[in-house]
Design an enzyme around this catalytic site. Structure first.
Site, PDB file in Angstrom:
ATOM      1  N   SER A   1     -74.763  60.895   8.192  1.00 33.39           N
ATOM      2  CA  SER A   1     -75.563  60.636   7.210  1.00 33.39           C
ATOM      3  C   SER A   1     -75.564  61.744   6.109  1.00 33.39           C
ATOM      4  O   SER A   1     -75.928  61.563   4.932  1.00 33.39           O
ATOM      5  CB  SER A   1     -77.121  60.132   7.797  1.00 33.39           C
ATOM      6  OG  SER A   1     -77.437  61.371   8.461  1.00 33.39           O
ATOM      7  N   PHE A   2     -75.903  63.010   6.600  1.00 31.82           N
ATOM      8  CA  PHE A   2     -76.094  64.067   5.750  1.00 31.82           C
ATOM      9  C   PHE A   2     -74.737  64.643   4.893  1.00 31.82           C
ATOM     10  O   PHE A   2     -74.466  64.753   3.822  1.00 31.82           O
ATOM     11  CB  PHE A   2     -76.403  65.431   6.293  1.00 31.82           C
ATOM     12  CG  PHE A   2     -77.049  66.313   5.315  1.00 31.82           C
ATOM     13  CD1 PHE A   2     -77.485  66.269   4.437  1.00 31.82           C
ATOM     14  CD2 PHE A   2     -76.516  67.607   5.530  1.00 31.82           C
ATOM     15  CE1 PHE A   2     -78.138  67.116   3.437  1.00 31.82           C
ATOM     16  CE2 PHE A   2     -77.059  68.741   4.805  1.00 31.82           C
ATOM     17  CZ  PHE A   2     -77.516  68.329   3.560  1.00 31.82           C
TER      18      PHE A   2
ATOM     19  N   LYS B   1     -78.002  72.180  10.655  1.00 37.85           N
ATOM     20  CA  LYS B   1     -78.982  72.941  10.885  1.00 37.85           C
ATOM     21  C   LYS B   1     -79.186  72.893  12.343  1.00 37.85           C
ATOM     22  O   LYS B   1     -79.840  72.214  13.143  1.00 37.85           O
ATOM     23  CB  LYS B   1     -80.259  72.270  10.426  1.00 37.85           C
ATOM     24  CG  LYS B   1     -80.176  72.245   8.703  1.00 37.85           C
ATOM     25  CD  LYS B   1     -81.399  71.495   7.885  1.00 37.85           C
ATOM     26  CE  LYS B   1     -81.235  71.600   6.529  1.00 37.85           C
ATOM     27  NZ  LYS B   1     -82.137  70.818   5.823  1.00 37.85           N
TER      28      LYS B   1
ATOM     29  N   GLY C   1     -82.863  73.173   3.219  1.00 40.49           N
ATOM     30  CA  GLY C   1     -83.939  72.687   2.475  1.00 40.49           C
ATOM     31  C   GLY C   1     -84.747  71.157   2.723  1.00 40.49           C
ATOM     32  O   GLY C   1     -83.982  70.814   3.879  1.00 40.49           O
TER      33      GLY C   1
ATOM     34  N   LYS D   1     -87.398  74.803  12.100  1.00 34.20           N
ATOM     35  CA  LYS D   1     -88.226  73.793  11.822  1.00 34.20           C
ATOM     36  C   LYS D   1     -88.298  72.536  12.614  1.00 34.20           C
ATOM     37  O   LYS D   1     -89.006  71.580  12.556  1.00 34.20           O
ATOM     38  CB  LYS D   1     -88.227  73.637  10.187  1.00 34.20           C
ATOM     39  CG  LYS D   1     -86.954  73.220   9.640  1.00 34.20           C
ATOM     40  CD  LYS D   1     -86.752  71.647   9.664  1.00 34.20           C
ATOM     41  CE  LYS D   1     -85.113  71.392   9.344  1.00 34.20           C
ATOM     42  NZ  LYS D   1     -84.689  70.188   9.455  1.00 34.20           N
TER      43      LYS D   1
ATOM     44  N   ASP E   1     -88.537  72.724   3.641  1.00 38.08           N
ATOM     45  CA  ASP E   1     -87.826  71.920   4.745  1.00 38.08           C
ATOM     46  C   ASP E   1     -88.895  71.599   5.887  1.00 38.08           C
ATOM     47  O   ASP E   1     -88.775  70.420   6.444  1.00 38.08           O
ATOM     48  CB  ASP E   1     -86.878  72.734   5.151  1.00 38.08           C
ATOM     49  CG  ASP E   1     -85.610  71.644   5.995  1.00 38.08           C
ATOM     50  OD1 ASP E   1     -85.738  70.482   5.727  1.00 38.08           O
ATOM     51  OD2 ASP E   1     -84.752  72.358   6.307  1.00 38.08           O
TER      52      ASP E   1
ATOM     53  N   ARG F   1     -85.140  62.400  12.110  1.00 33.64           N
ATOM     54  CA  ARG F   1     -84.855  61.863  13.565  1.00 33.64           C
ATOM     55  C   ARG F   1     -85.522  62.913  14.507  1.00 33.64           C
ATOM     56  O   ARG F   1     -86.301  62.402  15.616  1.00 33.64           O
ATOM     57  CB  ARG F   1     -83.306  62.370  13.871  1.00 33.64           C
ATOM     58  CG  ARG F   1     -82.410  61.343  13.287  1.00 33.64           C
ATOM     59  CD  ARG F   1     -81.085  61.460  13.458  1.00 33.64           C
ATOM     60  NE  ARG F   1     -80.475  62.739  13.291  1.00 33.64           N
ATOM     61  CZ  ARG F   1     -79.632  62.889  12.123  1.00 33.64           C
ATOM     62  NH1 ARG F   1     -79.780  62.322  11.114  1.00 33.64           N
ATOM     63  NH2 ARG F   1     -79.087  64.288  11.908  1.00 33.64           N
ATOM     64  N   ASN F   2     -85.926  64.097  13.982  1.00 33.56           N
ATOM     65  CA  ASN F   2     -86.836  65.021  15.189  1.00 33.56           C
ATOM     66  C   ASN F   2     -88.242  64.387  14.940  1.00 33.56           C
ATOM     67  O   ASN F   2     -88.808  64.305  16.208  1.00 33.56           O
ATOM     68  CB  ASN F   2     -86.765  66.381  14.548  1.00 33.56           C
ATOM     69  CG  ASN F   2     -85.216  67.070  14.486  1.00 33.56           C
ATOM     70  OD1 ASN F   2     -84.863  67.382  15.543  1.00 33.56           O
ATOM     71  ND2 ASN F   2     -84.519  67.144  13.433  1.00 33.56           N
TER      72      ASN F   2
END
Length: 344
Positions: free
Chosen positions: A17-18, A106, A145, A200, A253, A264-265
């Site tokens: 997706s990203f 990430k 970000g 994060k 972020d 998702r997290n």
């Protein structure tokens, strides 16, 4: 499909997706070569079917990493952290020192940890360190970000940070990504930006838990501020510049990921609080939940470095040690914090 030879051609590795979101952003300014590992996905992208119908027409898929490296000086690797080193070992032989790589992953790498070996700092790598270890590329950067993929694909305004020790990498990334709806900032503290982006996700897991229990914004705000403090303490303990934690790559972020049902997290924490098992949640997710993997790694790191991180400890126990959610929240509320801001 033929691309315009007069336009710059930029590579993206990864069709998640990203990766799709970044490819679409790039396509506003340049032509894009998108590496896809699986042939069935390659065919879907070529046909613009299913979830790939939203891809811009000047995005061309390829399953040939050598072709991508030969065609593109600037490449954006965007694959899950657990597959990143393997991808770089395949891509690395086709790269040379003139390439620029700006990753968008990430997470943290543990792939060199010997079996049975306790996790310690020398085995924990950021993706920029993996790139440096697996290729001859020097000009390395990262994207970090508040970049929720679905919002970017919808054309909503957003911003990111390109962090790199090289100003030319930051400028190259800004040139191809910046648009009227996408602001791109620069930062030279790449390790700090990478750690902020990875850490994060743990706080986002906790934020989802709070929402899953029906709790309000007061305790959410406590979680965000104390969670940021723990992120900064970890960054400082491993010797990074803490400035990225206080900017778009850190606070920005963190707030976005810890407050959006599109994260998702966040959704993983929410579902855990609703009584689902972690195994069922992970099996049901279409893509990797980086925060869960990062949580195990960072818990081992903080233990090794003897850093006090009560939120990370509590979240770890809730996810992996069957600590009840109600008890986890009670511990958070009664933990004897000494001072408010202790990192400036």
């Amino acid at each position: 499909m033929q691309v315009d030879e007069q336009r710059q051609l930029v590579g993206v590795v990864g069709s998640g997706s990203f990766g799709m979101a970044i490819a679409n952003l790039l396509a506003e300014n340049v032509d894009v070569l998108l590496y896809v590992r699986r042939e069935e996905v390659l065919e879907e992208i070529q046909q613009r079917s299913g979830r790939y119908a939203v891809l811009a027409p000047n995005i061309t898929p390829t399953s040939d990493l050598k072709h991508l490296a030969d065609s593109c000086q600037l490449i954006f690797p965007i694959v899950p952290s657990q597959a990143f080193r393997s991808m770089m070992r395949n891509l690395g032989p086709h790269l040379n020192p003139t390439h620029f790589l700006i990753h968008g992953t990430k997470g943290l790498d543990l792939s060199t940890l010997p079996e049975g070996q306790e996790i310690s700092p020398e085995y924990i790598k950021t993706m920029s360190q993996v790139i440096a270890e697996e290729s001859v590329v020097c000009r390395i950067g990262c994207l970090s970000g508040p970049n929720l993929s679905s919002e970017i694909m919808e054309g909503q305004p957003a911003a990111t940070v390109i962090a790199s020790p090289f100003t030319e990498v930051i400028k190259a990334g800004q040139q191809v990504l910046k648009s009227a709806k996408f602001q791109v900032y620069g930062n030279h503290a790449i390790i700090g930006a990478e750690l902020a982006g990875a850490l994060k996700n743990i706080i986002a897991l906790a934020a989802g838990i709070l929402d899953g229990k029906g709790l309000g914004k007061n305790i959410w705000a406590l979680l965000i501020t104390r969670g940021l403090s723990e992120m900064i303490h970890i960054g400082r303990a491993v010797g990074t510049d803490i400035k990225p934690f206080l900017g778009v790559a850190g606070i920005g972020d963190l707030v976005a990921t810890a407050s959006s049902t599109k994260s998702r997290n966040y959704k993983t924490g929410y579902r855990l609080a609703k009584g689902e098992s972690l195994d069922d949640i992970i099996a049901d997710m279409n893509e990797v939940v980086e925060g869960v993997r990062t949580l195990e790694t960072v818990k081992a790191l903080t233990d090794h470095l003897h850093i006090t991180t009560p939120i990370i400890e509590i979240v770890y126990r809730a996810f992996f040690k069957n600590m009840s959610i109600d008890n986890a929240i009670k511990v958070l509320m009664t933990y004897p914090y000494a001072v408010d801001v202790d990192y400036i």
